[in-house]
Design a protein around this motif. Structure first.
Motif, PDB file in Angstrom:
ATOM      1  N   ARG A 149       0.845  -1.187   0.000  1.00 10.96           N
ATOM      2  CA  ARG A 149       0.000   0.000   0.000  1.00 10.96           C
ATOM      3  C   ARG A 149       0.887   1.245   0.000  1.00 10.96           C
ATOM      4  O   ARG A 149       1.978   1.242   0.582  1.00 10.96           O
ATOM      5  CB  ARG A 149      -0.964   0.017   1.183  1.00 10.96           C
ATOM      6  CG  ARG A 149      -0.360   0.149   2.554  1.00 10.96           C
ATOM      7  CD  ARG A 149      -1.462   0.332   3.604  1.00 10.96           C
ATOM      8  NE  ARG A 149      -0.938   0.596   4.924  1.00 10.96           N
ATOM      9  CZ  ARG A 149      -0.864  -0.285   5.898  1.00 10.96           C
ATOM     10  NH1 ARG A 149      -1.272  -1.519   5.677  1.00 10.96           N
ATOM     11  NH2 ARG A 149      -0.377   0.049   7.071  1.00 10.96           N
ATOM     12  N   ILE A 150       0.432   2.269  -0.686  1.00  5.88           N
ATOM     13  CA  ILE A 150       1.189   3.508  -0.801  1.00  5.88           C
ATOM     14  C   ILE A 150       1.251   4.169   0.569  1.00  5.88           C
ATOM     15  O   ILE A 150       0.239   4.283   1.261  1.00  5.88           O
ATOM     16  CB  ILE A 150       0.539   4.436  -1.837  1.00  5.88           C
ATOM     17  CG1 ILE A 150       0.460   3.734  -3.204  1.00  5.88           C
ATOM     18  CG2 ILE A 150       1.328   5.739  -1.966  1.00  5.88           C
ATOM     19  CD1 ILE A 150      -0.312   4.511  -4.259  1.00  5.88           C
ATOM     20  N   ALA A 151       2.451   4.583   0.963  1.00  7.70           N
ATOM     21  CA  ALA A 151       2.653   5.087   2.320  1.00  7.70           C
ATOM     22  C   ALA A 151       3.558   6.305   2.303  1.00  7.70           C
ATOM     23  O   ALA A 151       4.310   6.533   1.347  1.00  7.70           O
ATOM     24  CB  ALA A 151       3.265   3.992   3.196  1.00  7.70           C
ATOM     25  N   PRO A 152       3.521   7.104   3.365  1.00 10.43           N
ATOM     26  CA  PRO A 152       4.470   8.218   3.487  1.00 10.43           C
ATOM     27  C   PRO A 152       5.887   7.668   3.703  1.00 10.43           C
ATOM     28  O   PRO A 152       6.069   6.460   3.908  1.00 10.43           O
ATOM     29  CB  PRO A 152       3.976   8.978   4.724  1.00 10.43           C
ATOM     30  CG  PRO A 152       2.651   8.400   5.055  1.00 10.43           C
ATOM     31  CD  PRO A 152       2.605   7.030   4.502  1.00 10.43           C
ATOM     32  N   PRO A 153       6.890   8.533   3.694  1.00 11.14           N
ATOM     33  CA  PRO A 153       8.248   8.095   4.042  1.00 11.14           C
ATOM     34  C   PRO A 153       8.280   7.503   5.448  1.00 11.14           C
ATOM     35  O   PRO A 153       7.378   7.760   6.260  1.00 11.14           O
ATOM     36  CB  PRO A 153       9.074   9.379   3.946  1.00 11.14           C
ATOM     37  CG  PRO A 153       8.311  10.256   3.013  1.00 11.14           C
ATOM     38  CD  PRO A 153       6.867   9.943   3.259  1.00 11.14           C
ATOM     39  N   PRO A 154       9.294   6.703   5.765  1.00 17.66           N
ATOM     40  CA  PRO A 154       9.363   6.084   7.098  1.00 17.66           C
ATOM     41  C   PRO A 154       9.316   7.128   8.211  1.00 17.66           C
ATOM     42  O   PRO A 154       9.936   8.191   8.113  1.00 17.66           O
ATOM     43  CB  PRO A 154      10.716   5.358   7.082  1.00 17.66           C
ATOM     44  CG  PRO A 154      11.001   5.120   5.635  1.00 17.66           C
ATOM     45  CD  PRO A 154      10.420   6.292   4.907  1.00 17.66           C
ATOM     46  N   ALA A 155       8.574   6.807   9.258  1.00 17.96           N
ATOM     47  CA  ALA A 155       8.485   7.711  10.410  1.00 17.96           C
ATOM     48  C   ALA A 155       9.859   7.875  11.046  1.00 17.96           C
ATOM     49  O   ALA A 155      10.676   6.955  11.053  1.00 17.96           O
ATOM     50  CB  ALA A 155       7.488   7.172  11.424  1.00 17.96           C
ATOM     51  N   LYS A 156      10.109   9.072  11.587  1.00 12.90           N
ATOM     52  CA  LYS A 156      11.421   9.377  12.158  1.00 12.90           C
ATOM     53  C   LYS A 156      11.415   9.187  13.669  1.00 12.90           C
ATOM     54  O   LYS A 156      10.434   9.459  14.337  1.00 12.90           O
ATOM     55  CB  LYS A 156      11.831  10.811  11.817  1.00 12.90           C
ATOM     56  CG  LYS A 156      12.094  11.034  10.341  1.00 12.90           C
ATOM     57  CD  LYS A 156      12.568  12.454  10.083  1.00 12.90           C
ATOM     58  CE  LYS A 156      12.869  12.679   8.608  1.00 12.90           C
ATOM     59  NZ  LYS A 156      13.346  14.051   8.348  1.00 12.90           N
ATOM     60  N   LEU A 157      12.550   8.723  14.167  1.00 10.02           N
ATOM     61  CA  LEU A 157      12.795   8.631  15.595  1.00 10.02           C
ATOM     62  C   LEU A 157      13.841   9.663  15.986  1.00 10.02           C
ATOM     63  O   LEU A 157      14.591  10.160  15.135  1.00 10.02           O
ATOM     64  CB  LEU A 157      13.292   7.226  15.972  1.00 10.02           C
ATOM     65  CG  LEU A 157      12.389   6.045  15.597  1.00 10.02           C
ATOM     66  CD1 LEU A 157      13.028   4.745  16.052  1.00 10.02           C
ATOM     67  CD2 LEU A 157      11.001   6.200  16.181  1.00 10.02           C
ATOM     68  N   TYR A 158      13.892   9.959  17.287  1.00  8.65           N
ATOM     69  CA  TYR A 158      14.904  10.907  17.755  1.00  8.65           C
ATOM     70  C   TYR A 158      16.286  10.305  17.563  1.00  8.65           C
ATOM     71  O   TYR A 158      16.506   9.116  17.791  1.00  8.65           O
ATOM     72  CB  TYR A 158      14.682  11.252  19.221  1.00  8.65           C
ATOM     73  CG  TYR A 158      15.661  12.296  19.721  1.00  8.65           C
ATOM     74  CD1 TYR A 158      15.451  13.642  19.451  1.00  8.65           C
ATOM     75  CD2 TYR A 158      16.785  11.925  20.443  1.00  8.65           C
ATOM     76  CE1 TYR A 158      16.341  14.598  19.883  1.00  8.65           C
ATOM     77  CE2 TYR A 158      17.686  12.879  20.893  1.00  8.65           C
ATOM     78  CZ  TYR A 158      17.458  14.219  20.618  1.00  8.65           C
ATOM     79  OH  TYR A 158      18.357  15.163  21.046  1.00  8.65           O
ATOM     80  N   GLN A 159      17.225  11.118  17.112  1.00 12.16           N
ATOM     81  CA  GLN A 159      18.586  10.630  16.890  1.00 12.16           C
ATOM     82  C   GLN A 159      19.597  11.668  17.330  1.00 12.16           C
ATOM     83  O   GLN A 159      19.337  12.862  17.324  1.00 12.16           O
ATOM     84  CB  GLN A 159      18.811  10.290  15.414  1.00 12.16           C
ATOM     85  CG  GLN A 159      18.828  11.511  14.493  1.00 12.16           C
ATOM     86  CD  GLN A 159      19.035  11.127  13.038  1.00 12.16           C
ATOM     87  OE1 GLN A 159      18.623  10.071  12.597  1.00 12.16           O
ATOM     88  NE2 GLN A 159      19.673  11.997  12.280  1.00 12.16           N
ATOM     89  N   PHE A 160      20.774  11.172  17.735  1.00  8.87           N
ATOM     90  CA  PHE A 160      21.887  12.035  18.081  1.00  8.87           C
ATOM     91  C   PHE A 160      22.787  12.153  16.862  1.00  8.87           C
ATOM     92  O   PHE A 160      23.205  11.143  16.286  1.00  8.87           O
ATOM     93  CB  PHE A 160      22.681  11.456  19.258  1.00  8.87           C
ATOM     94  CG  PHE A 160      21.897  11.396  20.536  1.00  8.87           C
ATOM     95  CD1 PHE A 160      21.786  12.513  21.353  1.00  8.87           C
ATOM     96  CD2 PHE A 160      21.255  10.229  20.923  1.00  8.87           C
ATOM     97  CE1 PHE A 160      21.065  12.465  22.537  1.00  8.87           C
ATOM     98  CE2 PHE A 160      20.539  10.169  22.105  1.00  8.87           C
ATOM     99  CZ  PHE A 160      20.439  11.293  22.902  1.00  8.87           C
ATOM    100  N   GLY A 161      23.096  13.373  16.444  1.00 12.93           N
ATOM    101  CA  GLY A 161      23.990  13.571  15.315  1.00 12.93           C
ATOM    102  C   GLY A 161      23.294  13.330  13.994  1.00 12.93           C
ATOM    103  O   GLY A 161      22.059  13.360  13.879  1.00 12.93           O
ATOM    104  N   SER A 162      24.081  13.073  12.949  1.00 13.53           N
ATOM    105  CA  SER A 162      23.556  12.898  11.597  1.00 13.53           C
ATOM    106  C   SER A 162      22.969  11.502  11.424  1.00 13.53           C
ATOM    107  O   SER A 162      23.201  10.600  12.226  1.00 13.53           O
ATOM    108  CB  SER A 162      24.673  13.117  10.572  1.00 13.53           C
ATOM    109  OG  SER A 162      25.695  12.156  10.744  1.00 13.53           O
ATOM    110  N   ALA A 163      22.214  11.336  10.347  1.00  7.18           N
ATOM    111  CA  ALA A 163      21.564  10.053  10.086  1.00  7.18           C
ATOM    112  C   ALA A 163      22.561   8.988   9.652  1.00  7.18           C
ATOM    113  O   ALA A 163      22.281   7.804   9.741  1.00  7.18           O
ATOM    114  CB  ALA A 163      20.490  10.228   9.013  1.00  7.18           C
ATOM    115  N   GLY A 164      23.738   9.398   9.161  1.00  2.64           N
ATOM    116  CA  GLY A 164      24.728   8.436   8.714  1.00  2.64           C
ATOM    117  C   GLY A 164      24.468   7.978   7.292  1.00  2.64           C
ATOM    118  O   GLY A 164      23.470   8.341   6.663  1.00  2.64           O
ATOM    119  N   SER A 165      25.377   7.151   6.782  1.00  2.00           N
ATOM    120  CA  SER A 165      25.253   6.701   5.399  1.00  2.00           C
ATOM    121  C   SER A 165      25.474   5.203   5.253  1.00  2.00           C
ATOM    122  O   SER A 165      25.599   4.705   4.149  1.00  2.00           O
ATOM    123  CB  SER A 165      26.262   7.449   4.511  1.00  2.00           C
ATOM    124  OG  SER A 165      27.586   7.238   4.989  1.00  2.00           O
TER     125      SER A 165
END
Length: 239
Positions: A140-156
């Motif tokens: 089913r079509i959905a929004p982007p993944p929900a975000k959680l609190y994070q320290f610093g950058s999201a990383g790669s």
């Protein structure tokens, strides 16, 4: 001095009541949003799956929660494991992989399911199967993944706390669509798909939080009235 103290206590009480009441109202609103989301998903659950061309429409955001059937090829090397996600009261990963849509130059991020985490070797990835060649899936079509609190950058790396579609598209060079697809169906490929309809805890949790905040707001007001007005008057005849 007594008068100054009275106004300090009054101001602090007003702030406390306002903050706790606002937090309760916010939780109450979140509960209504989740109920509306669950209703929208339920209303579209029995629709016939849309064709992949529906994802390419300019108004694709208006098709959120609609079922869709896709055909394409996995970009397996760009699989992302979103950490600290729960399914069935267990903590693990949401596994997301871009899918190149057959017959187009576009790709869509598919939230494929949930996999358990190895808490002894936190850098280890779960054994998820990603078939080669063309695949067909429903979701089913959905929004982007929900975000959680994070320290610093999201990383790669492969393991991340959050994922933004625009930076991820620039990182991968893929022409990603602005929505994602939540893959549905029975467990397979090492993944569970018992998705919560509201994207997390149900509205009852938010109603409970709202009641707690409003109860605290009422308690602050009652204690203020007692210690500032009622208790002094009860002591006055004795004095």
């Amino acid at each position: 001095m007594t008068r100054a103290r009275f106004w300090v206590v009054t101001a602090a009480t007003a702030v406390g009541v306002a903050v706790t009441f606002s937090l309760g109202a916010w939780q109450f609103g979140r509960a209504h949003q989740k109920e509306a989301l669950a209703g929208a998903i339920a209303a579209r659950r029995d629709q016939a799956p849309l064709l992949p061309s529906a994802l390419l429409a300019p108004d694709v955001a208006g098709q959120l929660h609609s079922p869709v059937r896709l055909r394409g090829t996995w970009v397996a090397e760009r699989t992302v494991f979103l950490d600290n996600r729960q399914m069935g009261a267990r903590v693990g990963f949401y596994v997301a992989t871009p899918l190149r849509l057959t017959g187009t130059d576009r790709a869509v991020l598919v939230q494929r399911g949930w996999a358990p985490r190895n808490f002894e070797r936190r850098e280890a990835l779960p054994p998820v199967e990603t078939p080669a060649g063309e695949v067909e899936l429903t979701g089913r079509i959905a929004p982007p993944p929900a975000k959680l609190y994070q320290f610093g950058s999201a990383g790669s790396g492969a393991i991340r706390q959050n994922l933004d579609l625009v930076p991820f598209a620039a990182e991968t060079g893929l022409r990603l669509l602005p929505v994602t697809v939540l893959e549905t169906g029975p467990a397979s490929q090492g993944l569970l798909r018992d998705w919560p309809e509201t994207g997390g805890r149900g509205p009852d949790t938010n109603y409970g939080y709202a009641a707690q905040w409003w109860a605290l707001s009422a308690l602050i007001a009652i204690l203020y009235a007692w210690f500032q007005f009622i208790a002094p008057r009860r002591r006055a005849p004795q004095a």
